[in-house]
Design an enzyme around this catalytic site. Sequence first.
Site, PDB file in Angstrom:
ATOM      1  N   GLU A  96     -15.433  -3.812   1.393  1.00  0.00           N
ATOM      2  CA  GLU A  96     -16.127  -3.636   0.031  1.00  0.00           C
ATOM      3  C   GLU A  96     -15.256  -4.246  -1.118  1.00  0.00           C
ATOM      4  OE1 GLU A  96     -15.176  -1.193   2.467  1.00  0.00           O
ATOM      5  OE2 GLU A  96     -17.226  -0.838   3.160  1.00  0.00           O
TER       6      GLU A  96
ATOM      7  N   GLU B 253      -2.074 -14.996   2.017  1.00  0.00           N
ATOM      8  CA  GLU B 253      -2.771 -13.985   3.086  1.00  0.00           C
ATOM      9  C   GLU B 253      -4.012 -14.521   3.231  1.00  0.00           C
ATOM     10  OE1 GLU B 253      -2.577  -9.824   2.563  1.00  0.00           O
ATOM     11  OE2 GLU B 253      -3.098  -9.411   4.606  1.00  0.00           O
TER      12      GLU B 253
ATOM     13  N   SER C 121       0.700  -1.189  -0.026  1.00  0.00           N
ATOM     14  CA  SER C 121       0.112  -0.072  -0.070  1.00  0.00           C
ATOM     15  C   SER C 121       0.948   1.240  -0.031  1.00  0.00           C
ATOM     16  CB  SER C 121      -0.909   0.203   1.217  1.00  0.00           C
ATOM     17  OG  SER C 121      -1.603  -1.160   1.286  1.00  0.00           O
TER      18      SER C 121
HETATM   19  C1  LIG Z   1      -3.962  -2.555  10.618  1.00  0.00           C
HETATM   20  C2  LIG Z   1      -3.559  -2.352   9.270  1.00  0.00           C
HETATM   21  C3  LIG Z   1      -2.430  -3.127   8.827  1.00  0.00           C
HETATM   22  C4  LIG Z   1      -2.068  -2.974   7.281  1.00  0.00           C
HETATM   23  N1  LIG Z   1      -0.734  -3.449   7.123  1.00  0.00           N
HETATM   24  C5  LIG Z   1      -0.428  -3.387   5.828  1.00  0.00           C
HETATM   25  C6  LIG Z   1       0.794  -3.958   5.408  1.00  0.00           C
HETATM   26  O1  LIG Z   1       1.429  -4.396   6.144  1.00  0.00           O
HETATM   27  N2  LIG Z   1       1.164  -3.824   4.091  1.00  0.00           N
HETATM   28  C7  LIG Z   1       0.492  -3.067   3.140  1.00  0.00           C
HETATM   29  O2  LIG Z   1       0.895  -2.978   2.032  1.00  0.00           O
HETATM   30  N3  LIG Z   1      -0.633  -2.496   3.609  1.00  0.00           N
HETATM   31  C8  LIG Z   1      -1.216  -2.634   4.739  1.00  0.00           C
HETATM   32  N4  LIG Z   1      -2.503  -1.964   5.233  1.00  0.00           N
HETATM   33  C9  LIG Z   1      -3.267  -1.261   4.196  1.00  0.00           C
HETATM   34  C10 LIG Z   1      -4.295  -1.866   3.769  1.00  0.00           C
HETATM   35  O3  LIG Z   1      -4.303  -2.956   2.879  1.00  0.00           O
HETATM   36  C11 LIG Z   1      -5.236  -0.580   3.102  1.00  0.00           C
HETATM   37  O4  LIG Z   1      -5.577   0.216   4.025  1.00  0.00           O
HETATM   38  C12 LIG Z   1      -6.395  -0.942   2.251  1.00  0.00           C
HETATM   39  O5  LIG Z   1      -5.939  -2.057   1.326  1.00  0.00           O
HETATM   40  C13 LIG Z   1      -7.261  -0.072   2.052  1.00  0.00           C
HETATM   41  O6  LIG Z   1      -6.686   0.975   1.317  1.00  0.00           O
HETATM   42  P1  LIG Z   1      -6.761   2.629   1.809  1.00  0.00           P
HETATM   43  O7  LIG Z   1      -6.497   2.729   3.069  1.00  0.00           O
HETATM   44  O8  LIG Z   1      -5.775   3.216   0.590  1.00  0.00           O
HETATM   45  O9  LIG Z   1      -8.339   2.894   1.465  1.00  0.00           O
HETATM   46  P2  LIG Z   1      -8.880   3.414   0.080  1.00  0.00           P
HETATM   47  O10 LIG Z   1      -8.588   2.218  -1.011  1.00  0.00           O
HETATM   48  O11 LIG Z   1      -8.669   4.872  -0.263  1.00  0.00           O
HETATM   49  O12 LIG Z   1     -10.424   3.013   0.325  1.00  0.00           O
HETATM   50  C14 LIG Z   1     -10.982   3.977   1.231  1.00  0.00           C
HETATM   51  C15 LIG Z   1     -12.645   3.508   1.137  1.00  0.00           C
HETATM   52  O13 LIG Z   1     -13.061   3.338  -0.123  1.00  0.00           O
HETATM   53  C16 LIG Z   1     -13.751   2.239  -0.208  1.00  0.00           C
HETATM   54  N5  LIG Z   1     -13.557   1.788  -1.711  1.00  0.00           N
HETATM   55  C17 LIG Z   1     -12.265   1.993  -2.643  1.00  0.00           C
HETATM   56  N6  LIG Z   1     -12.555   1.444  -3.814  1.00  0.00           N
HETATM   57  C18 LIG Z   1     -13.618   0.787  -3.775  1.00  0.00           C
HETATM   58  C19 LIG Z   1     -14.460   0.137  -4.786  1.00  0.00           C
HETATM   59  N7  LIG Z   1     -13.906  -0.049  -5.946  1.00  0.00           N
HETATM   60  N8  LIG Z   1     -15.604  -0.320  -4.596  1.00  0.00           N
HETATM   61  C20 LIG Z   1     -16.181  -0.110  -3.340  1.00  0.00           C
HETATM   62  N9  LIG Z   1     -15.627   0.631  -2.475  1.00  0.00           N
HETATM   63  C21 LIG Z   1     -14.224   1.066  -2.662  1.00  0.00           C
HETATM   64  C22 LIG Z   1     -12.792   1.180   0.562  1.00  0.00           C
HETATM   65  O14 LIG Z   1     -13.566  -0.017   0.901  1.00  0.00           O
HETATM   66  C23 LIG Z   1     -12.652   2.263   1.905  1.00  0.00           C
HETATM   67  O15 LIG Z   1     -14.095   1.875   2.664  1.00  0.00           O
HETATM   68  C24 LIG Z   1      -2.832  -2.116   6.627  1.00  0.00           C
HETATM   69  C25 LIG Z   1      -4.172  -1.432   6.953  1.00  0.00           C
HETATM   70  C26 LIG Z   1      -4.384  -1.790   8.078  1.00  0.00           C
HETATM   71  C27 LIG Z   1      -5.535  -0.879   8.888  1.00  0.00           C
END
Ligand SMILES: Cc1cc2nc3c(=O)[nH]c(=O)nc-3n(C[C@H](O)[C@H](O)[C@H](O)COP(=O)(O)OP(=O)(O)OC[C@H]3O[C@@H](n4cnc5c(N)ncnc54)[C@H](O)[C@@H]3O)c2cc1C
Length: 396
Positions: free
Chosen positions: A380, A247, A132
């Site tokens: 989602e 995973e 991410s």
């Molecule tokens: C505790 C924790 C540990 C993590 N550890 C890691 C890690 O070790 N390595 C790593 O790489 N990442 C890690 N992550 C990141 C995690 O994978 C991302 O936070 C997650 O994939 C969501 O991405 P974002 O935060 O950018 O949210 P966004 O992608 O910006 O999403 C924001 C909101 O919009 C919704 N949304 C987005 N696109 C769509 C769609 N096409 N249709 C419907 N809804 C949508 C999402 O569901 C969410 O509610 C971690 C996250 C957390 C909370």
Amino acid sequence: MDFSLTPAQEAFRGEVRAWLGANLPPDWATRPVTEVPRADMYEFGRVWQRKLYEAGLLGITWPKEYGGRGLTWMEELIFHEEMVFHKAPPPLNIIGLGMAGPTIIAYGTEAQKTRHLQKILTGEEIWCQGYSEPDAGSDLAGLKTRAIPDGDDYVVNGQKAWTSLAHIADWMMLLARTDPEAPKHKGITYFLVDMHAPGIMVRPLRQLTGDAEFNEVFFEHVRVPASNILGGVNRGWEVGITTLMYERLALGFGLQARFQIVLDAVIGLARRMRHNGGTAAQDPVLRQKLAQLVIDNAVFKYTAARAVTRLLRGEMPGPEASAGKIWWCERHQALQETAQELMGLYGQIGKGSPWAVDQGLWQYAFLRSRANSIEGGTTEIQRNIIGERVLGLPKD
Ligand SMILES: Cc1cc2nc3c(=O)[nH]c(=O)nc-3n(C[C@H](O)[C@H](O)[C@H](O)COP(=O)(O)OP(=O)(O)OC[C@H]3O[C@@H](n4cnc5c(N)ncnc54)[C@H](O)[C@@H]3O)c2cc1C
């Protein structure tokens, strides 16, 4: 599904049971439980992992020549069941064991397998996952971190976000863009990156719980040898998806087991907490909620078993993995909400207060559970996967 065990599998269960019975710390059963390693448990988790490895209980399905046990997913399932039975803690290197190792086994060169697999199992080298970025989470293929070839190396510049355990990690699975002209899924490469290389800066991010278990990671002209590419240049999307598949599979086994451990602890809590003149366990509404969670976990267990059956037949797990992720996070959040409900105002008292129940664990666990519907792919996004691949709905 065939649930009967062969004599060899029964013997394996006996071996795991005997070892856990003899090796868990004597006061372990009375300690509060959590589903993720916490900062005050890192050292314990490292030592515990080493012991599990030396007993031959890690890398159960991994090839023997790299320190694994060379057994099937059935033995892996048996191992997790016994961990639940003994309320055993998880090993520290959960990302290495559950994701990096299996991906290296699937795509690694001989040199990469020899270099990394054993150290993942022993816990000598801890791994993190650099997928991410600030603008690439759900839309992972939009990642911008660049890797440009230079002699025998690639030079990496960019930023990752939310990288769990990066602050204690020795290695990272990094996805970086190597061809900005190609369609976005095609120009990505998967690198194995030494976290101690010059130019890497790790900055912890503090969470709702007060812990800082994940981080921002900055790359400034970091040199990564081309020999650390996993699966070939511009093939990173395919390799990266394999990691995600593992995973979600790890979620299926590991989290079902941990869910049962936490559920048992909440039932124990219900027997101790006073509620409406009796114990919370005597309250008819709370009893119904707990009973439903017990039933739900049995359903999850058999869904995970369906995925195992596929693996035993040499197939890849299907939509069970995404369905399992949704199921687990919704049920786990409901479980933590039930724990809060049965504690009443005590649920709001955190670590450090003499009034805190179980050293403030339940307040922590409730807050931490909010992340379940984001980490490992949001709910989602899992629903989109099921909609498209299972129900055949149009792409979102
Ligand atoms: C505790 C924790 C540990 C993590 N550890 C890691 C890690 O070790 N390595 C790593 O790489 N990442 C890690 N992550 C990141 C995690 O994978 C991302 O936070 C997650 O994939 C969501 O991405 P974002 O935060 O950018 O949210 P966004 O992608 O910006 O999403 C924001 C909101 O919009 C919704 N949304 C987005 N696109 C769509 C769609 N096409 N249709 C419907 N809804 C949508 C999402 O569901 C969410 O509610 C971690 C996250 C957390 C909370």
